[in-house]
Design a protein around this motif. Structure first.
Motif, PDB file in Angstrom:
ATOM      1  N   ALA A  30       1.018  -1.178   0.049  1.00  0.00           N
ATOM      2  CA  ALA A  30      -0.140  -0.080  -0.020  1.00  0.00           C
ATOM      3  C   ALA A  30       1.018   1.421   0.068  1.00  0.00           C
ATOM      4  O   ALA A  30       0.578   2.316  -0.616  1.00  0.00           O
ATOM      5  N   ILE A  31       1.964   1.239   0.749  1.00  0.00           N
ATOM      6  CA  ILE A  31       2.922   2.303   0.737  1.00  0.00           C
ATOM      7  C   ILE A  31       3.451   2.560  -0.679  1.00  0.00           C
ATOM      8  O   ILE A  31       3.439   3.616  -1.201  1.00  0.00           O
ATOM      9  N   LYS A  32       3.883   1.469  -1.408  1.00  0.00           N
ATOM     10  CA  LYS A  32       4.490   1.633  -2.567  1.00  0.00           C
ATOM     11  C   LYS A  32       3.413   2.133  -3.555  1.00  0.00           C
ATOM     12  O   LYS A  32       3.737   3.200  -4.504  1.00  0.00           O
ATOM     13  N   VAL A  33       2.439   1.720  -3.486  1.00  0.00           N
ATOM     14  CA  VAL A  33       1.107   2.200  -4.393  1.00  0.00           C
ATOM     15  C   VAL A  33       0.928   3.619  -4.252  1.00  0.00           C
ATOM     16  O   VAL A  33       0.413   4.613  -5.066  1.00  0.00           O
ATOM     17  N   CYS A  34       1.136   4.204  -2.980  1.00  0.00           N
ATOM     18  CA  CYS A  34       0.785   5.543  -2.541  1.00  0.00           C
ATOM     19  C   CYS A  34       1.951   6.606  -2.671  1.00  0.00           C
ATOM     20  O   CYS A  34       1.838   7.665  -2.702  1.00  0.00           O
ATOM     21  N   ILE A  35       3.052   6.175  -2.692  1.00  0.00           N
ATOM     22  CA  ILE A  35       4.062   7.174  -2.817  1.00  0.00           C
ATOM     23  C   ILE A  35       4.508   7.816  -3.889  1.00  0.00           C
ATOM     24  O   ILE A  35       3.746   7.337  -5.161  1.00  0.00           O
ATOM     25  N   LYS A  36       4.935   8.996  -3.773  1.00  0.00           N
ATOM     26  CA  LYS A  36       5.383   9.683  -5.047  1.00  0.00           C
ATOM     27  C   LYS A  36       3.898  10.211  -5.825  1.00  0.00           C
ATOM     28  O   LYS A  36       4.125  10.225  -7.006  1.00  0.00           O
TER      29      LYS A  36
ATOM     30  N   TRP B 117      -0.911   7.588  -5.705  1.00  0.00           N
ATOM     31  CA  TRP B 117      -2.262   7.456  -4.510  1.00  0.00           C
ATOM     32  C   TRP B 117      -3.271   7.959  -5.478  1.00  0.00           C
ATOM     33  O   TRP B 117      -4.338   7.648  -5.665  1.00  0.00           O
ATOM     34  N   ARG B 118      -3.138   9.221  -6.316  1.00  0.00           N
ATOM     35  CA  ARG B 118      -3.943   9.865  -7.190  1.00  0.00           C
ATOM     36  C   ARG B 118      -4.504   9.199  -8.430  1.00  0.00           C
ATOM     37  O   ARG B 118      -5.559   9.417  -8.739  1.00  0.00           O
ATOM     38  N   LEU B 119      -3.795   8.062  -8.867  1.00  0.00           N
ATOM     39  CA  LEU B 119      -4.188   7.358  -9.934  1.00  0.00           C
ATOM     40  C   LEU B 119      -5.153   6.138  -9.507  1.00  0.00           C
ATOM     41  O   LEU B 119      -6.049   5.949 -10.033  1.00  0.00           O
ATOM     42  N   PHE B 120      -4.840   5.566  -8.221  1.00  0.00           N
ATOM     43  CA  PHE B 120      -5.678   4.597  -7.526  1.00  0.00           C
ATOM     44  C   PHE B 120      -6.989   5.182  -6.739  1.00  0.00           C
ATOM     45  O   PHE B 120      -7.776   4.389  -6.630  1.00  0.00           O
ATOM     46  N   PHE B 121      -6.721   6.333  -6.475  1.00  0.00           N
ATOM     47  CA  PHE B 121      -7.961   6.872  -5.600  1.00  0.00           C
ATOM     48  C   PHE B 121      -8.147   8.412  -5.799  1.00  0.00           C
ATOM     49  O   PHE B 121      -8.234   9.261  -4.942  1.00  0.00           O
TER      50      PHE B 121
ATOM     51  N   PHE C  13     -13.275  12.623 -10.841  1.00  0.00           N
ATOM     52  CA  PHE C  13     -13.994  11.769 -11.763  1.00  0.00           C
ATOM     53  C   PHE C  13     -13.907  11.737 -13.160  1.00  0.00           C
ATOM     54  O   PHE C  13     -14.726  11.158 -13.927  1.00  0.00           O
ATOM     55  N   SER C  14     -13.216  12.663 -13.555  1.00  0.00           N
ATOM     56  CA  SER C  14     -13.210  12.653 -15.279  1.00  0.00           C
ATOM     57  C   SER C  14     -12.743  11.411 -16.027  1.00  0.00           C
ATOM     58  O   SER C  14     -13.599  11.394 -16.873  1.00  0.00           O
TER      59      SER C  14
ATOM     60  N   VAL D 232      -9.079   2.599 -10.355  1.00  0.00           N
ATOM     61  CA  VAL D 232      -9.797   2.566  -9.131  1.00  0.00           C
ATOM     62  C   VAL D 232     -10.094   1.352  -8.657  1.00  0.00           C
ATOM     63  O   VAL D 232     -10.360   0.943  -7.406  1.00  0.00           O
ATOM     64  N   ILE D 233     -10.513   0.414  -9.535  1.00  0.00           N
ATOM     65  CA  ILE D 233     -10.706  -1.080  -9.066  1.00  0.00           C
ATOM     66  C   ILE D 233      -9.464  -1.666  -8.482  1.00  0.00           C
ATOM     67  O   ILE D 233      -9.761  -2.059  -7.412  1.00  0.00           O
ATOM     68  N   GLU D 234      -8.371  -1.412  -9.031  1.00  0.00           N
ATOM     69  CA  GLU D 234      -6.992  -1.899  -8.184  1.00  0.00           C
ATOM     70  C   GLU D 234      -6.710  -0.991  -7.048  1.00  0.00           C
ATOM     71  O   GLU D 234      -6.368  -1.879  -5.949  1.00  0.00           O
ATOM     72  N   GLY D 235      -7.206   0.156  -6.817  1.00  0.00           N
ATOM     73  CA  GLY D 235      -7.329   1.067  -5.427  1.00  0.00           C
ATOM     74  C   GLY D 235      -8.240   0.265  -4.380  1.00  0.00           C
ATOM     75  O   GLY D 235      -8.175   0.184  -3.341  1.00  0.00           O
ATOM     76  N   ILE D 236      -9.628  -0.247  -4.857  1.00  0.00           N
ATOM     77  CA  ILE D 236     -10.464  -0.990  -4.120  1.00  0.00           C
ATOM     78  C   ILE D 236      -9.775  -2.265  -3.673  1.00  0.00           C
ATOM     79  O   ILE D 236      -9.963  -2.553  -2.449  1.00  0.00           O
ATOM     80  N   GLY D 237      -9.057  -3.037  -4.440  1.00  0.00           N
ATOM     81  CA  GLY D 237      -8.370  -4.055  -4.224  1.00  0.00           C
ATOM     82  C   GLY D 237      -7.240  -3.733  -3.307  1.00  0.00           C
ATOM     83  O   GLY D 237      -7.166  -4.524  -2.091  1.00  0.00           O
ATOM     84  N   VAL D 238      -6.466  -2.773  -3.059  1.00  0.00           N
ATOM     85  CA  VAL D 238      -5.595  -2.345  -2.059  1.00  0.00           C
ATOM     86  C   VAL D 238      -6.218  -2.232  -0.677  1.00  0.00           C
ATOM     87  O   VAL D 238      -5.882  -2.666   0.361  1.00  0.00           O
TER      88      VAL D 238
END
Length: 171
Positions: free
Chosen positions: A64-70, A73-77, A84-85, A110-116
Protein backbone atom coordinates in the motif's frame (compact mmCIF):
# COMPACT_ATOMS: atom_id res chain seq x y z
CA UNK A 1 20.56 6.76 2.61
CA UNK A 2 21.22 3.02 3.01
CA UNK A 3 17.56 2.05 3.19
CA UNK A 4 16.70 3.34 -0.29
CA UNK A 5 18.47 0.53 -2.23
CA UNK A 6 16.91 -2.05 0.11
CA UNK A 7 13.45 -0.51 -0.40
CA UNK A 8 13.90 -0.56 -4.18
CA UNK A 9 14.78 -4.27 -4.11
CA UNK A 10 11.78 -5.02 -1.90
CA UNK A 11 9.25 -2.87 -3.77
CA UNK A 12 9.91 -4.61 -7.10
CA UNK A 13 8.90 -7.92 -5.55
CA UNK A 14 5.89 -6.80 -3.47
CA UNK A 15 3.16 -7.50 -6.03
CA UNK A 16 4.44 -11.04 -6.61
CA UNK A 17 4.84 -11.79 -2.91
CA UNK A 18 1.35 -10.45 -2.16
CA UNK A 19 0.00 -12.58 -5.01
CA UNK A 20 1.70 -15.79 -3.85
CA UNK A 21 0.89 -15.31 -0.17
CA UNK A 22 -2.75 -14.37 -0.69
CA UNK A 23 -3.28 -17.29 -3.06
CA UNK A 24 -1.71 -19.68 -0.54
CA UNK A 25 -3.79 -18.28 2.31
CA UNK A 26 -7.03 -18.36 0.30
CA UNK A 27 -6.45 -21.81 -1.16
CA UNK A 28 -5.57 -23.36 2.21
CA UNK A 29 -8.25 -21.54 4.22
CA UNK A 30 -10.77 -24.41 3.95
CA UNK A 31 -8.33 -26.46 6.04
CA UNK A 32 -8.29 -23.95 8.90
CA UNK A 33 -9.88 -25.19 12.13
CA UNK A 34 -9.52 -22.13 14.29
CA UNK A 35 -12.09 -20.26 16.27
CA UNK A 36 -11.18 -17.92 19.05
CA UNK A 37 -7.45 -18.50 19.09
CA UNK A 38 -4.61 -20.69 17.89
CA UNK A 39 -4.66 -23.92 19.91
CA UNK A 40 -1.47 -25.22 21.48
CA UNK A 41 -1.80 -28.41 19.38
CA UNK A 42 -2.73 -26.54 16.19
CA UNK A 43 -2.09 -28.22 12.87
CA UNK A 44 0.33 -27.01 10.22
CA UNK A 45 -2.29 -25.14 8.17
CA UNK A 46 -3.62 -23.26 11.20
CA UNK A 47 -0.09 -22.19 12.17
CA UNK A 48 0.73 -21.33 8.55
CA UNK A 49 -2.45 -19.29 8.19
CA UNK A 50 -1.78 -17.28 11.35
CA UNK A 51 1.91 -16.56 10.81
CA UNK A 52 1.70 -16.46 7.01
CA UNK A 53 -1.22 -14.07 7.44
CA UNK A 54 0.78 -11.85 9.80
CA UNK A 55 3.64 -11.81 7.30
CA UNK A 56 1.17 -10.99 4.53
CA UNK A 57 -0.27 -8.14 6.62
CA UNK A 58 3.19 -6.57 6.78
CA UNK A 59 3.71 -7.10 3.05
CA UNK A 60 0.24 -5.66 2.35
CA UNK A 61 1.12 -2.50 4.27
CA UNK A 62 4.40 -2.17 2.35
CA UNK A 63 2.51 -2.72 -0.92
CA UNK A 64 0.00 0.00 0.00
CA UNK A 65 2.89 2.35 0.76
CA UNK A 66 4.47 1.51 -2.62
CA UNK A 67 1.18 2.21 -4.40
CA UNK A 68 0.73 5.54 -2.63
CA UNK A 69 4.20 7.11 -2.69
CA UNK A 70 5.25 9.83 -5.11
CA UNK A 71 1.65 10.89 -5.72
CA UNK A 72 0.63 7.56 -7.25
CA UNK A 73 -2.28 7.41 -4.81
CA UNK A 74 -4.02 9.92 -7.10
CA UNK A 75 -4.16 7.23 -9.81
CA UNK A 76 -5.74 4.57 -7.60
CA UNK A 77 -7.88 6.85 -5.42
CA UNK A 78 -8.84 9.86 -7.60
CA UNK A 79 -12.20 10.03 -5.84
CA UNK A 80 -10.36 11.25 -2.70
CA UNK A 81 -9.77 14.55 -4.49
CA UNK A 82 -13.13 14.49 -6.32
CA UNK A 83 -11.48 13.76 -9.68
CA UNK A 84 -14.01 11.69 -11.59
CA UNK A 85 -13.14 12.86 -15.11
CA UNK A 86 -11.36 9.76 -16.45
CA UNK A 87 -13.55 7.41 -14.42
CA UNK A 88 -16.73 8.87 -15.88
CA UNK A 89 -15.19 8.84 -19.37
CA UNK A 90 -14.41 5.12 -18.93
CA UNK A 91 -17.94 4.38 -17.71
CA UNK A 92 -19.54 6.27 -20.61
CA UNK A 93 -17.17 4.47 -22.96
CA UNK A 94 -18.37 1.13 -21.60
CA UNK A 95 -21.98 2.21 -22.21
CA UNK A 96 -20.98 2.90 -25.83
CA UNK A 97 -19.25 -0.49 -26.13
CA UNK A 98 -15.64 0.64 -25.65
CA UNK A 99 -13.37 -1.10 -23.19
CA UNK A 100 -11.48 1.14 -20.76
CA UNK A 101 -7.75 1.57 -21.19
CA UNK A 102 -5.28 0.56 -18.51
CA UNK A 103 -3.50 3.20 -16.48
CA UNK A 104 -4.34 6.72 -15.54
CA UNK A 105 -7.14 7.58 -13.12
CA UNK A 106 -9.76 5.48 -14.86
CA UNK A 107 -11.98 2.59 -13.95
CA UNK A 108 -9.28 -0.07 -13.97
CA UNK A 109 -7.02 1.91 -11.64
CA UNK A 110 -9.93 2.68 -9.29
CA UNK A 111 -10.74 -1.05 -9.13
CA UNK A 112 -7.09 -1.75 -8.28
CA UNK A 113 -7.32 0.86 -5.53
CA UNK A 114 -10.38 -0.88 -4.12
CA UNK A 115 -8.34 -4.10 -4.13
CA UNK A 116 -5.59 -2.43 -2.08
CA UNK A 117 -8.20 -1.25 0.43
CA UNK A 118 -9.73 -4.75 0.63
CA UNK A 119 -6.28 -6.31 1.08
CA UNK A 120 -5.54 -3.94 3.96
CA UNK A 121 -8.94 -4.58 5.55
CA UNK A 122 -8.45 -8.35 5.35
CA UNK A 123 -4.99 -7.98 6.87
CA UNK A 124 -6.22 -5.64 9.61
CA UNK A 125 -9.16 -7.85 10.54
CA UNK A 126 -6.86 -10.88 10.67
CA UNK A 127 -4.39 -9.10 12.94
CA UNK A 128 -7.21 -7.90 15.21
CA UNK A 129 -8.65 -11.44 15.30
CA UNK A 130 -5.20 -12.70 16.33
CA UNK A 131 -4.83 -10.06 19.06
CA UNK A 132 -8.46 -9.92 20.21
CA UNK A 133 -9.70 -11.05 23.55
CA UNK A 134 -11.22 -14.55 23.13
CA UNK A 135 -14.66 -13.08 23.87
CA UNK A 136 -14.39 -10.86 20.75
CA UNK A 137 -12.35 -13.20 18.55
CA UNK A 138 -15.27 -14.93 16.81
CA UNK A 139 -16.74 -11.57 15.82
CA UNK A 140 -13.41 -10.54 14.24
CA UNK A 141 -13.15 -13.97 12.60
CA UNK A 142 -16.50 -13.37 10.90
CA UNK A 143 -15.40 -9.90 9.73
CA UNK A 144 -12.16 -11.42 8.44
CA UNK A 145 -14.03 -14.09 6.48
CA UNK A 146 -16.46 -11.59 4.91
CA UNK A 147 -13.63 -9.25 3.92
CA UNK A 148 -11.61 -12.19 2.57
CA UNK A 149 -14.57 -13.21 0.41
CA UNK A 150 -14.75 -9.65 -0.93
CA UNK A 151 -11.02 -9.77 -1.66
CA UNK A 152 -11.43 -13.09 -3.49
CA UNK A 153 -14.10 -11.42 -5.64
CA UNK A 154 -11.65 -8.61 -6.33
CA UNK A 155 -8.92 -11.10 -7.33
CA UNK A 156 -11.27 -12.68 -9.88
CA UNK A 157 -12.11 -9.24 -11.31
CA UNK A 158 -8.42 -8.26 -11.24
CA UNK A 159 -7.45 -11.34 -13.26
CA UNK A 160 -10.17 -10.64 -15.82
CA UNK A 161 -9.02 -7.02 -16.10
CA UNK A 162 -5.40 -8.14 -16.43
CA UNK A 163 -6.50 -10.17 -19.44
CA UNK A 164 -8.04 -6.98 -20.86
CA UNK A 165 -4.72 -5.24 -20.24
CA UNK A 166 -2.96 -7.86 -22.37
CA UNK A 167 -5.08 -6.72 -25.32
CA UNK A 168 -3.43 -3.28 -25.01
CA UNK A 169 -0.16 -4.86 -26.11
CA UNK A 170 -1.69 -6.40 -29.22
CA UNK A 171 -4.36 -3.84 -30.08
Amino acid sequence: MALLPIWRRIETKLHGVVLVMTLMLVCTSPWIFMGKQLRSNAGFWDVFHVYGGLFTAIIALLFAIKVCIKGQWRLFFPWLVADFSQLSADVSGIVKGRLPLSGGKGLLSVIEGIGVILLLLVALSGVIWYLADPSDALMWRSYHKILAQGFIGFVVIHVLLALLHIRDFFG
